[in-house]
Design a protein around this motif. Structure first.
Motif, short mmCIF file in Angstrom:
data_model
loop_
_atom_site.label_atom_id
_atom_site.label_comp_id
_atom_site.label_asym_id
_atom_site.label_seq_id
_atom_site.Cartn_x
_atom_site.Cartn_y
_atom_site.Cartn_z
N LEU A 220 -11.62 -4.91 -15.73
CA LEU A 220 -10.61 -5.21 -16.44
C LEU A 220 -9.32 -4.51 -15.65
N THR A 221 -9.91 -3.73 -15.05
CA THR A 221 -8.54 -2.87 -13.45
C THR A 221 -7.82 -3.65 -12.43
N ASP A 222 -9.13 -5.04 -12.44
CA ASP A 222 -7.83 -6.00 -12.06
C ASP A 222 -7.13 -6.64 -12.12
N LYS A 223 -7.45 -7.00 -13.78
CA LYS A 223 -6.38 -7.65 -14.83
C LYS A 223 -5.05 -7.54 -15.61
N LEU A 224 -5.76 -6.25 -15.08
CA LEU A 224 -4.50 -4.90 -15.51
C LEU A 224 -3.63 -4.86 -13.78
N THR A 225 -3.85 -5.03 -12.36
CA THR A 225 -3.29 -5.13 -11.24
C THR A 225 -2.32 -6.24 -11.47
N ARG A 226 -3.12 -6.91 -11.57
CA ARG A 226 -2.40 -8.54 -11.79
C ARG A 226 -1.56 -8.63 -12.91
N LEU A 227 -0.63 -7.39 -13.55
CA LEU A 227 -0.01 -7.95 -14.66
C LEU A 227 1.16 -7.06 -13.89
N GLU A 228 2.55 -8.36 -13.89
CA GLU A 228 3.71 -7.90 -13.26
C GLU A 228 3.93 -6.13 -13.61
N SER A 229 4.12 -5.45 -15.26
CA SER A 229 4.16 -4.46 -15.24
C SER A 229 3.51 -2.96 -14.49
N SER A 230 2.62 -3.49 -13.66
CA SER A 230 1.52 -2.81 -13.14
C SER A 230 2.04 -2.29 -11.29
N TYR A 231 3.21 -2.92 -11.79
CA TYR A 231 3.70 -2.72 -10.38
C TYR A 231 4.10 -1.09 -9.66
N PHE A 232 4.84 -0.72 -10.41
CA PHE A 232 5.50 0.84 -10.28
C PHE A 232 3.62 2.63 -10.17
N PHE A 233 2.27 1.73 -10.57
CA PHE A 233 1.38 2.68 -10.92
C PHE A 233 -0.42 1.27 -10.00
N ARG A 234 0.00 1.41 -9.15
CA ARG A 234 -0.64 0.60 -8.44
C ARG A 234 -1.26 1.11 -7.37
N ILE A 235 -0.78 2.80 -6.68
CA ILE A 235 -0.95 3.45 -5.83
C ILE A 235 -0.51 4.83 -6.36
N PRO A 236 -0.98 5.77 -5.27
CA PRO A 236 -0.54 6.86 -5.62
C PRO A 236 0.93 7.10 -5.63
N VAL A 237 1.34 8.29 -6.35
CA VAL A 237 3.03 8.40 -6.63
C VAL A 237 2.64 8.93 -5.12
N ASP A 238 4.22 8.60 -3.90
CA ASP A 238 4.20 10.00 -2.92
C ASP A 238 6.04 10.25 -3.37
N PRO A 239 5.49 11.50 -3.37
CA PRO A 239 7.42 12.03 -3.93
C PRO A 239 7.58 12.56 -3.03
N GLU A 240 8.00 12.64 -1.74
CA GLU A 240 8.89 12.88 -0.30
C GLU A 240 9.11 11.06 -0.55
N ALA A 241 8.61 10.09 -0.41
CA ALA A 241 9.18 8.76 -0.55
C ALA A 241 9.64 7.87 -1.69
N MET A 242 9.17 8.67 -2.54
CA MET A 242 9.78 8.43 -3.69
C MET A 242 11.00 8.79 -4.68
N GLY A 243 10.94 10.43 -3.96
CA GLY A 243 11.96 10.77 -4.15
C GLY A 243 12.14 12.01 -5.35
N CYS A 244 10.90 12.09 -5.38
CA CYS A 244 10.97 12.81 -6.46
C CYS A 244 9.53 14.27 -6.22
N PRO A 245 10.58 15.50 -5.32
CA PRO A 245 10.11 16.38 -5.35
C PRO A 245 8.96 17.41 -6.16
N ASP A 246 9.65 17.02 -7.31
CA ASP A 246 9.57 18.09 -8.30
C ASP A 246 8.11 17.16 -9.36
N TYR A 247 7.39 16.30 -9.13
CA TYR A 247 6.24 15.53 -9.66
C TYR A 247 5.48 16.43 -9.23
N PRO A 248 4.37 16.57 -8.49
CA PRO A 248 3.63 17.47 -8.51
C PRO A 248 3.61 18.69 -9.37
#
Length: 487
Positions: free
Chosen positions: A358-386
Protein backbone atom coordinates in the motif's frame (compact mmCIF):
# COMPACT_ATOMS: atom_id res chain seq x y z
CA UNK A 1 23.71 62.33 -24.84
CA UNK A 2 26.66 60.09 -25.55
CA UNK A 3 26.55 57.19 -27.99
CA UNK A 4 26.66 54.84 -25.04
CA UNK A 5 23.55 56.49 -23.51
CA UNK A 6 21.70 56.18 -26.82
CA UNK A 7 22.64 52.53 -27.06
CA UNK A 8 21.43 51.83 -23.50
CA UNK A 9 18.16 53.67 -24.15
CA UNK A 10 17.52 51.62 -27.30
CA UNK A 11 18.28 48.39 -25.44
CA UNK A 12 15.86 49.33 -22.65
CA UNK A 13 13.11 50.15 -25.17
CA UNK A 14 13.66 46.82 -26.93
CA UNK A 15 13.37 44.94 -23.62
CA UNK A 16 10.18 46.79 -22.68
CA UNK A 17 8.71 46.17 -26.11
CA UNK A 18 9.58 42.47 -25.92
CA UNK A 19 7.97 42.12 -22.49
CA UNK A 20 4.86 43.93 -23.62
CA UNK A 21 4.37 41.89 -26.78
CA UNK A 22 4.94 38.58 -24.98
CA UNK A 23 1.58 38.97 -23.22
CA UNK A 24 3.07 37.72 -19.94
CA UNK A 25 1.58 38.92 -16.65
CA UNK A 26 3.86 40.57 -14.06
CA UNK A 27 6.24 38.12 -12.42
CA UNK A 28 4.83 36.40 -9.33
CA UNK A 29 7.12 34.25 -7.20
CA UNK A 30 4.34 31.99 -5.87
CA UNK A 31 3.01 31.32 -9.38
CA UNK A 32 6.50 30.62 -10.71
CA UNK A 33 7.14 28.21 -7.82
CA UNK A 34 3.86 26.44 -8.56
CA UNK A 35 4.89 25.85 -12.19
CA UNK A 36 8.32 24.56 -11.21
CA UNK A 37 6.93 22.24 -8.54
CA UNK A 38 4.45 20.75 -11.00
CA UNK A 39 7.35 19.95 -13.34
CA UNK A 40 9.60 18.59 -10.57
CA UNK A 41 6.81 16.21 -9.50
CA UNK A 42 6.96 14.42 -12.88
CA UNK A 43 8.64 10.97 -12.98
CA UNK A 44 11.13 12.14 -15.65
CA UNK A 45 12.43 14.93 -13.41
CA UNK A 46 14.59 12.76 -11.17
CA UNK A 47 17.52 13.12 -13.62
CA UNK A 48 17.43 16.91 -13.25
CA UNK A 49 16.49 17.63 -9.63
CA UNK A 50 20.02 18.13 -8.31
CA UNK A 51 23.37 19.36 -9.66
CA UNK A 52 25.27 16.78 -11.73
CA UNK A 53 28.06 15.17 -9.68
CA UNK A 54 30.57 14.37 -12.41
CA UNK A 55 32.87 12.41 -10.07
CA UNK A 56 30.15 10.29 -8.49
CA UNK A 57 28.56 9.53 -11.88
CA UNK A 58 31.89 8.71 -13.52
CA UNK A 59 31.64 11.38 -16.24
CA UNK A 60 34.83 13.45 -15.81
CA UNK A 61 34.31 15.28 -19.11
CA UNK A 62 30.95 16.75 -18.04
CA UNK A 63 32.18 20.20 -17.03
CA UNK A 64 34.37 20.57 -20.10
CA UNK A 65 31.28 20.02 -22.26
CA UNK A 66 28.70 21.78 -20.06
CA UNK A 67 30.12 25.11 -18.94
CA UNK A 68 26.91 26.45 -17.37
CA UNK A 69 25.25 23.65 -15.37
CA UNK A 70 21.67 24.05 -14.19
CA UNK A 71 19.20 21.91 -12.24
CA UNK A 72 15.85 22.30 -10.50
CA UNK A 73 17.30 22.54 -6.99
CA UNK A 74 19.34 25.55 -8.13
CA UNK A 75 16.26 27.06 -9.80
CA UNK A 76 14.18 26.62 -6.65
CA UNK A 77 16.97 28.14 -4.53
CA UNK A 78 17.04 31.12 -6.89
CA UNK A 79 13.27 31.47 -6.52
CA UNK A 80 13.56 31.42 -2.73
CA UNK A 81 16.36 33.98 -2.90
CA UNK A 82 14.26 36.34 -5.08
CA UNK A 83 16.82 36.14 -7.89
CA UNK A 84 14.16 36.10 -10.62
CA UNK A 85 12.33 39.29 -11.55
CA UNK A 86 10.71 38.10 -14.78
CA UNK A 87 9.47 34.89 -16.38
CA UNK A 88 11.98 35.14 -19.25
CA UNK A 89 14.93 34.45 -16.92
CA UNK A 90 13.10 31.57 -15.26
CA UNK A 91 12.24 29.98 -18.62
CA UNK A 92 15.83 30.43 -19.80
CA UNK A 93 17.14 28.51 -16.77
CA UNK A 94 14.57 25.74 -17.14
CA UNK A 95 15.42 25.34 -20.81
CA UNK A 96 19.11 25.32 -19.89
CA UNK A 97 18.48 22.21 -17.75
CA UNK A 98 17.06 20.36 -20.75
CA UNK A 99 19.56 21.78 -23.26
CA UNK A 100 22.49 20.59 -21.12
CA UNK A 101 20.99 17.10 -20.85
CA UNK A 102 20.47 16.85 -24.61
CA UNK A 103 23.95 18.23 -25.36
CA UNK A 104 25.82 15.84 -23.08
CA UNK A 105 23.59 12.86 -23.93
CA UNK A 106 23.51 13.43 -27.67
CA UNK A 107 22.11 10.02 -28.62
CA UNK A 108 18.34 10.53 -29.19
CA UNK A 109 17.73 7.02 -27.77
CA UNK A 110 19.46 7.86 -24.48
CA UNK A 111 16.83 7.90 -21.67
CA UNK A 112 18.15 11.19 -20.27
CA UNK A 113 17.91 12.78 -23.73
CA UNK A 114 14.37 11.50 -24.22
CA UNK A 115 13.22 12.53 -20.73
CA UNK A 116 14.69 16.00 -21.20
CA UNK A 117 12.64 16.52 -24.37
CA UNK A 118 9.50 15.07 -22.78
CA UNK A 119 9.86 17.20 -19.64
CA UNK A 120 10.44 20.28 -21.80
CA UNK A 121 7.05 19.71 -23.42
CA UNK A 122 5.47 19.19 -19.99
CA UNK A 123 7.00 22.45 -18.73
CA UNK A 124 5.58 24.35 -21.71
CA UNK A 125 2.14 22.83 -21.08
CA UNK A 126 2.19 23.59 -17.33
CA UNK A 127 3.39 27.15 -17.95
CA UNK A 128 0.57 27.73 -20.46
CA UNK A 129 -2.04 26.12 -18.18
CA UNK A 130 -1.11 28.25 -15.14
CA UNK A 131 -0.49 31.62 -16.82
CA UNK A 132 -2.81 31.33 -19.82
CA UNK A 133 -0.01 32.17 -22.27
CA UNK A 134 2.79 30.04 -23.76
CA UNK A 135 6.30 30.48 -22.32
CA UNK A 136 8.41 33.17 -24.01
CA UNK A 137 10.64 32.04 -26.86
CA UNK A 138 13.92 32.53 -25.01
CA UNK A 139 16.82 30.16 -25.52
CA UNK A 140 19.59 29.17 -23.09
CA UNK A 141 23.12 30.35 -23.81
CA UNK A 142 25.14 28.18 -26.21
CA UNK A 143 27.53 25.73 -24.59
CA UNK A 144 31.25 26.32 -25.11
CA UNK A 145 31.54 23.08 -27.09
CA UNK A 146 28.83 24.27 -29.50
CA UNK A 147 30.57 27.62 -29.88
CA UNK A 148 33.87 25.91 -30.59
CA UNK A 149 32.25 23.71 -33.23
CA UNK A 150 30.63 26.74 -34.85
CA UNK A 151 33.88 28.70 -34.75
CA UNK A 152 35.85 25.79 -36.22
CA UNK A 153 33.26 25.33 -38.94
CA UNK A 154 33.29 29.06 -39.82
CA UNK A 155 37.08 29.15 -39.87
CA UNK A 156 37.29 26.12 -42.14
CA UNK A 157 34.82 27.53 -44.65
CA UNK A 158 36.38 30.99 -44.73
CA UNK A 159 39.85 29.56 -45.20
CA UNK A 160 38.59 27.29 -47.94
CA UNK A 161 40.48 24.34 -46.42
CA UNK A 162 41.19 21.32 -48.55
CA UNK A 163 39.07 18.17 -48.41
CA UNK A 164 42.08 16.27 -47.00
CA UNK A 165 42.39 18.75 -44.12
CA UNK A 166 38.69 18.39 -43.33
CA UNK A 167 39.01 14.60 -43.29
CA UNK A 168 41.96 14.87 -40.92
CA UNK A 169 39.96 17.15 -38.61
CA UNK A 170 37.04 14.70 -38.67
CA UNK A 171 39.30 11.76 -37.79
CA UNK A 172 40.94 13.73 -34.99
CA UNK A 173 37.57 14.73 -33.56
CA UNK A 174 36.36 11.11 -33.71
CA UNK A 175 39.53 9.90 -31.98
CA UNK A 176 39.13 12.54 -29.25
CA UNK A 177 35.49 11.56 -28.72
CA UNK A 178 36.45 7.87 -28.50
CA UNK A 179 39.20 8.66 -25.97
CA UNK A 180 36.75 10.72 -23.90
CA UNK A 181 34.22 7.87 -23.91
CA UNK A 182 36.92 5.40 -22.91
CA UNK A 183 37.98 7.68 -20.05
CA UNK A 184 34.41 8.01 -18.73
CA UNK A 185 33.67 4.26 -19.00
CA UNK A 186 36.96 2.82 -17.73
CA UNK A 187 38.04 4.55 -14.53
CA UNK A 188 41.28 3.36 -12.97
CA UNK A 189 41.54 1.31 -9.78
CA UNK A 190 42.49 4.28 -7.61
CA UNK A 191 39.34 6.16 -8.57
CA UNK A 192 37.17 3.10 -7.86
CA UNK A 193 38.82 2.73 -4.47
CA UNK A 194 38.14 6.40 -3.68
CA UNK A 195 34.50 5.95 -4.71
CA UNK A 196 34.14 3.01 -2.31
CA UNK A 197 35.83 4.88 0.54
CA UNK A 198 33.93 8.10 -0.02
CA UNK A 199 31.96 9.80 2.73
CA UNK A 200 28.80 9.74 0.60
CA UNK A 201 25.73 8.63 2.52
CA UNK A 202 23.95 5.39 1.60
CA UNK A 203 21.18 7.29 -0.19
CA UNK A 204 23.71 9.37 -2.14
CA UNK A 205 25.46 6.21 -3.30
CA UNK A 206 22.21 4.55 -4.30
CA UNK A 207 21.12 7.68 -6.17
CA UNK A 208 24.44 7.75 -8.06
CA UNK A 209 24.05 4.08 -9.00
CA UNK A 210 20.47 4.62 -10.18
CA UNK A 211 21.37 7.70 -12.22
CA UNK A 212 24.28 5.95 -13.90
CA UNK A 213 22.14 2.94 -14.83
CA UNK A 214 19.22 5.18 -15.84
CA UNK A 215 21.42 7.08 -18.31
CA UNK A 216 22.11 3.93 -20.35
CA UNK A 217 20.22 3.41 -23.66
CA UNK A 218 18.72 0.07 -22.55
CA UNK A 219 17.10 1.77 -19.53
CA UNK A 220 14.52 3.30 -21.86
CA UNK A 221 12.17 0.30 -21.48
CA UNK A 222 12.22 0.46 -17.69
CA UNK A 223 11.86 4.14 -16.75
CA UNK A 224 8.17 4.03 -15.77
CA UNK A 225 5.63 1.47 -14.54
CA UNK A 226 4.35 -0.91 -17.21
CA UNK A 227 0.92 0.15 -18.48
CA UNK A 228 -0.89 -3.12 -19.39
CA UNK A 229 -3.77 -1.24 -21.05
CA UNK A 230 -1.67 1.23 -23.01
CA UNK A 231 0.76 -1.49 -24.17
CA UNK A 232 -2.07 -3.94 -24.90
CA UNK A 233 -0.70 -6.66 -22.61
CA UNK A 234 -3.68 -7.34 -20.31
CA UNK A 235 -2.11 -10.52 -18.90
CA UNK A 236 0.91 -8.65 -17.49
CA UNK A 237 -0.46 -8.39 -13.90
CA UNK A 238 -1.19 -12.12 -13.93
CA UNK A 239 2.38 -13.00 -14.91
CA UNK A 240 4.29 -10.29 -13.02
CA UNK A 241 3.15 -10.17 -9.40
CA UNK A 242 5.59 -7.51 -8.17
CA UNK A 243 6.03 -4.79 -10.81
CA UNK A 244 9.06 -2.53 -10.51
CA UNK A 245 10.70 0.16 -12.62
CA UNK A 246 13.49 2.72 -12.36
CA UNK A 247 11.11 5.64 -11.80
CA UNK A 248 9.53 3.89 -8.83
CA UNK A 249 12.99 3.09 -7.46
CA UNK A 250 13.90 6.77 -7.71
CA UNK A 251 10.84 7.66 -5.62
CA UNK A 252 11.81 5.06 -2.99
CA UNK A 253 15.44 6.18 -2.60
CA UNK A 254 14.81 7.78 0.79
CA UNK A 255 13.59 4.52 2.33
CA UNK A 256 16.02 1.99 0.82
CA UNK A 257 18.71 -0.02 2.50
CA UNK A 258 21.21 -1.76 0.20
CA UNK A 259 19.41 -5.12 0.32
CA UNK A 260 16.02 -3.64 -0.60
CA UNK A 261 17.59 -1.57 -3.40
CA UNK A 262 19.33 -4.62 -4.88
CA UNK A 263 16.11 -6.63 -4.61
CA UNK A 264 14.11 -4.01 -6.54
CA UNK A 265 16.89 -3.64 -9.12
CA UNK A 266 16.77 -7.39 -9.69
CA UNK A 267 12.96 -7.26 -9.98
CA UNK A 268 13.20 -4.75 -12.84
CA UNK A 269 15.31 -7.19 -14.87
CA UNK A 270 13.70 -10.46 -13.79
CA UNK A 271 10.17 -9.18 -14.48
CA UNK A 272 11.20 -8.20 -18.01
CA UNK A 273 12.87 -11.53 -18.78
CA UNK A 274 9.96 -13.43 -17.22
CA UNK A 275 7.29 -11.71 -19.31
CA UNK A 276 9.45 -11.52 -22.46
CA UNK A 277 10.84 -15.06 -22.24
CA UNK A 278 12.13 -15.14 -25.83
CA UNK A 279 15.88 -14.51 -25.46
CA UNK A 280 15.96 -12.67 -28.79
CA UNK A 281 13.30 -10.17 -27.70
CA UNK A 282 14.65 -6.61 -27.48
CA UNK A 283 13.25 -6.08 -23.96
CA UNK A 284 14.73 -9.40 -22.76
CA UNK A 285 18.17 -8.44 -24.06
CA UNK A 286 17.89 -4.91 -22.63
CA UNK A 287 16.98 -6.37 -19.23
CA UNK A 288 20.14 -8.52 -19.20
CA UNK A 289 22.28 -5.49 -20.08
CA UNK A 290 20.54 -3.48 -17.36
CA UNK A 291 21.28 -6.20 -14.79
CA UNK A 292 24.98 -6.12 -15.71
CA UNK A 293 24.98 -2.32 -15.51
CA UNK A 294 23.53 -2.47 -12.00
CA UNK A 295 26.17 -4.98 -10.92
CA UNK A 296 29.02 -2.85 -12.27
CA UNK A 297 27.67 0.37 -10.74
CA UNK A 298 27.10 -1.24 -7.34
CA UNK A 299 30.65 -2.57 -7.37
CA UNK A 300 31.92 0.99 -7.83
CA UNK A 301 30.20 2.32 -4.71
CA UNK A 302 30.02 -0.65 -2.33
CA UNK A 303 32.65 -3.06 -1.08
CA UNK A 304 32.37 -6.79 -1.69
CA UNK A 305 31.64 -7.25 2.01
CA UNK A 306 28.72 -4.78 1.90
CA UNK A 307 27.23 -6.51 -1.13
CA UNK A 308 27.65 -9.95 0.47
CA UNK A 309 25.86 -8.81 3.63
CA UNK A 310 22.98 -7.39 1.59
CA UNK A 311 22.70 -10.73 -0.27
CA UNK A 312 22.53 -12.60 3.03
CA UNK A 313 19.85 -10.23 4.29
CA UNK A 314 17.83 -10.71 1.08
CA UNK A 315 18.01 -14.51 1.42
CA UNK A 316 16.80 -14.28 5.01
CA UNK A 317 13.74 -12.34 3.84
CA UNK A 318 12.33 -13.93 0.63
CA UNK A 319 10.19 -11.77 -1.59
CA UNK A 320 6.40 -11.80 -1.49
CA UNK A 321 6.30 -13.21 -5.03
CA UNK A 322 8.36 -16.23 -3.99
CA UNK A 323 6.09 -16.84 -1.02
CA UNK A 324 3.05 -16.76 -3.25
CA UNK A 325 4.51 -19.38 -5.59
CA UNK A 326 4.86 -21.98 -2.82
CA UNK A 327 1.70 -24.03 -2.97
CA UNK A 328 1.05 -26.47 -0.16
CA UNK A 329 3.54 -28.06 2.25
CA UNK A 330 6.83 -29.33 0.87
CA UNK A 331 8.10 -32.87 1.37
CA UNK A 332 10.30 -31.68 4.22
CA UNK A 333 7.60 -29.70 6.03
CA UNK A 334 6.92 -30.82 9.59
CA UNK A 335 4.13 -30.01 11.97
CA UNK A 336 4.85 -26.69 13.70
CA UNK A 337 5.97 -27.01 17.30
CA UNK A 338 5.97 -24.47 20.09
CA UNK A 339 9.37 -23.24 18.86
CA UNK A 340 7.92 -22.34 15.43
CA UNK A 341 6.27 -19.03 14.48
CA UNK A 342 2.98 -18.38 16.18
CA UNK A 343 -0.23 -17.65 14.30
CA UNK A 344 -0.04 -14.12 15.64
CA UNK A 345 3.42 -13.61 14.11
CA UNK A 346 2.33 -15.14 10.82
CA UNK A 347 -0.67 -12.81 10.77
CA UNK A 348 1.57 -9.84 11.53
CA UNK A 349 3.91 -10.83 8.67
CA UNK A 350 0.97 -10.87 6.26
CA UNK A 351 -0.13 -7.46 7.53
CA UNK A 352 3.36 -6.03 6.94
CA UNK A 353 3.35 -7.21 3.33
CA UNK A 354 -0.01 -5.55 2.72
CA UNK A 355 1.10 -2.31 4.34
CA UNK A 356 4.37 -2.27 2.35
CA UNK A 357 2.47 -2.76 -0.91
CA UNK A 358 0.00 0.00 0.00
CA UNK A 359 2.78 2.44 0.96
CA UNK A 360 4.74 1.71 -2.23
CA UNK A 361 1.66 2.39 -4.35
CA UNK A 362 1.17 5.72 -2.57
CA UNK A 363 4.82 6.67 -3.05
CA UNK A 364 4.58 6.12 -6.82
CA UNK A 365 1.78 8.68 -7.16
CA UNK A 366 2.64 12.14 -8.46
CA UNK A 367 0.72 13.75 -5.58
CA UNK A 368 3.05 12.08 -3.06
CA UNK A 369 5.99 14.30 -4.09
CA UNK A 370 5.86 16.59 -1.03
CA UNK A 371 5.34 13.75 1.44
CA UNK A 372 8.01 11.17 0.59
CA UNK A 373 10.63 12.30 3.13
CA UNK A 374 10.52 14.22 6.44
CA UNK A 375 9.97 17.97 6.29
CA UNK A 376 13.26 19.89 6.65
CA UNK A 377 12.14 23.24 8.18
CA UNK A 378 15.45 24.98 7.49
CA UNK A 379 15.91 23.79 3.91
CA UNK A 380 12.25 24.41 3.04
CA UNK A 381 12.12 27.85 4.60
CA UNK A 382 9.47 27.05 7.22
CA UNK A 383 11.24 27.49 10.60
CA UNK A 384 7.92 27.58 12.49
CA UNK A 385 6.94 24.08 11.28
CA UNK A 386 7.98 22.28 14.52
CA UNK A 387 6.01 24.81 16.58
CA UNK A 388 2.81 24.06 14.68
CA UNK A 389 3.22 20.38 13.80
CA UNK A 390 3.96 18.36 16.92
CA UNK A 391 3.70 14.91 15.32
CA UNK A 392 5.48 14.98 11.92
CA UNK A 393 4.95 12.07 9.56
CA UNK A 394 5.96 11.19 5.99
CA UNK A 395 5.88 8.16 3.70
CA UNK A 396 9.47 7.04 4.33
CA UNK A 397 8.94 7.18 8.11
CA UNK A 398 5.59 5.43 7.72
CA UNK A 399 7.23 2.60 5.79
CA UNK A 400 10.06 2.23 8.30
CA UNK A 401 7.47 1.80 11.09
CA UNK A 402 5.55 -0.98 9.32
CA UNK A 403 7.13 -3.79 11.43
CA UNK A 404 5.77 -2.09 14.58
CA UNK A 405 2.12 -1.90 13.54
CA UNK A 406 -0.13 -4.49 15.19
CA UNK A 407 -3.31 -3.45 13.35
CA UNK A 408 -4.25 -1.72 10.09
CA UNK A 409 -5.87 1.03 12.17
CA UNK A 410 -2.56 1.95 13.79
CA UNK A 411 -1.00 2.29 10.36
CA UNK A 412 -3.95 4.36 9.10
CA UNK A 413 -3.65 6.69 12.08
CA UNK A 414 -0.06 7.58 11.15
CA UNK A 415 -0.88 7.78 7.44
CA UNK A 416 -3.64 10.28 8.13
CA UNK A 417 -1.18 12.42 10.07
CA UNK A 418 0.63 13.06 6.76
CA UNK A 419 -2.47 14.57 5.18
CA UNK A 420 -3.65 16.35 8.31
CA UNK A 421 -0.26 17.95 9.01
CA UNK A 422 0.01 19.19 5.41
CA UNK A 423 -3.43 20.77 5.46
CA UNK A 424 -2.91 22.21 8.96
CA UNK A 425 0.34 23.95 8.03
CA UNK A 426 -0.99 24.99 4.61
CA UNK A 427 -4.64 25.84 5.43
CA UNK A 428 -5.42 27.51 2.10
CA UNK A 429 -7.26 24.87 -0.01
CA UNK A 430 -5.79 26.37 -3.20
CA UNK A 431 -2.22 25.85 -1.95
CA UNK A 432 -0.34 23.15 -3.92
CA UNK A 433 0.60 21.16 -0.82
CA UNK A 434 -2.95 21.29 0.56
CA UNK A 435 -4.44 20.20 -2.77
CA UNK A 436 -1.94 17.37 -3.22
CA UNK A 437 -2.59 16.19 0.35
CA UNK A 438 -6.31 15.96 -0.48
CA UNK A 439 -5.54 14.01 -3.64
CA UNK A 440 -3.19 11.61 -1.87
CA UNK A 441 -5.73 11.13 0.93
CA UNK A 442 -8.39 10.11 -1.61
CA UNK A 443 -6.00 7.55 -3.09
CA UNK A 444 -5.11 6.28 0.37
CA UNK A 445 -8.76 5.78 1.33
CA UNK A 446 -9.38 3.78 -1.86
CA UNK A 447 -6.23 1.63 -1.46
CA UNK A 448 -6.90 1.05 2.24
CA UNK A 449 -10.51 -0.03 1.64
CA UNK A 450 -9.33 -2.36 -1.12
CA UNK A 451 -6.62 -3.91 1.09
CA UNK A 452 -8.80 -4.20 4.21
CA UNK A 453 -12.43 -4.57 3.08
CA UNK A 454 -13.36 -6.18 6.38
CA UNK A 455 -13.08 -2.88 8.22
CA UNK A 456 -11.38 0.49 8.32
CA UNK A 457 -10.49 2.35 11.49
CA UNK A 458 -11.09 1.42 15.11
CA UNK A 459 -13.46 3.80 16.86
CA UNK A 460 -10.67 5.03 19.13
CA UNK A 461 -8.37 5.76 16.22
CA UNK A 462 -10.69 7.60 13.85
CA UNK A 463 -11.45 11.31 14.22
CA UNK A 464 -9.55 11.48 17.49
CA UNK A 465 -6.30 10.73 15.65
CA UNK A 466 -6.86 13.70 13.39
CA UNK A 467 -7.57 16.30 16.05
CA UNK A 468 -4.90 18.85 16.87
CA UNK A 469 -3.58 18.63 20.40
CA UNK A 470 -4.57 21.55 22.58
CA UNK A 471 -1.07 23.04 22.59
CA UNK A 472 -0.98 22.97 18.77
CA UNK A 473 -4.22 24.80 18.24
CA UNK A 474 -3.06 28.36 19.17
CA UNK A 475 -0.06 28.07 16.82
CA UNK A 476 -2.21 26.86 13.93
CA UNK A 477 -4.73 29.64 14.47
CA UNK A 478 -1.91 32.20 14.64
CA UNK A 479 -0.45 30.94 11.33
CA UNK A 480 -3.87 31.12 9.69
CA UNK A 481 -4.27 34.74 10.90
CA UNK A 482 -0.76 35.64 9.67
CA UNK A 483 -1.50 34.10 6.27
CA UNK A 484 -4.77 36.04 6.06
CA UNK A 485 -2.94 39.27 6.98
CA UNK A 486 -0.33 38.63 4.25
CA UNK A 487 -3.13 38.23 1.70
Amino acid sequence: KTKNDDRQEKTTKKKKKKTKTSGLPPFDKATASKIVLQVVAQPQAYHFNEPVDAVALGIPSYHSVITEPMDFTTIRDKLKGNQYSNYEDLVRDVRLVFANAVTFNADPENPVHRDALALGDIFDAKFHAVLGVPPPAVQPPESSSAKKKKKKSTGASSAGGSKKKQQQDTKAAAAAAAADTKTSDARDDDELLRAKQTTMSLQEKLKAVLERVGSRPEAYFFMQPVDPVGLNIPDYPEVVKEPMDLGTMAMKLAIYDLAAFRRDAELVSSNATLYNSNENHAVHQAALKLRDAFHRALADYFTDDEVAKSKAKAKAKPSASLKKRKKGPSATTTTPTSSGPSKKKQKKGGLALKLEALTDKLTRLESSYFFRIPVDPEAMGCPDYPEIIKKPMDLSTLRSKIPTYETPAAFAKDANLIFYNAKTYNPDPSHDVHAMANDLERHFDALYTDAFPEGTYDDDNDDEALLLEEEERPQAEKKQKDDDDDD
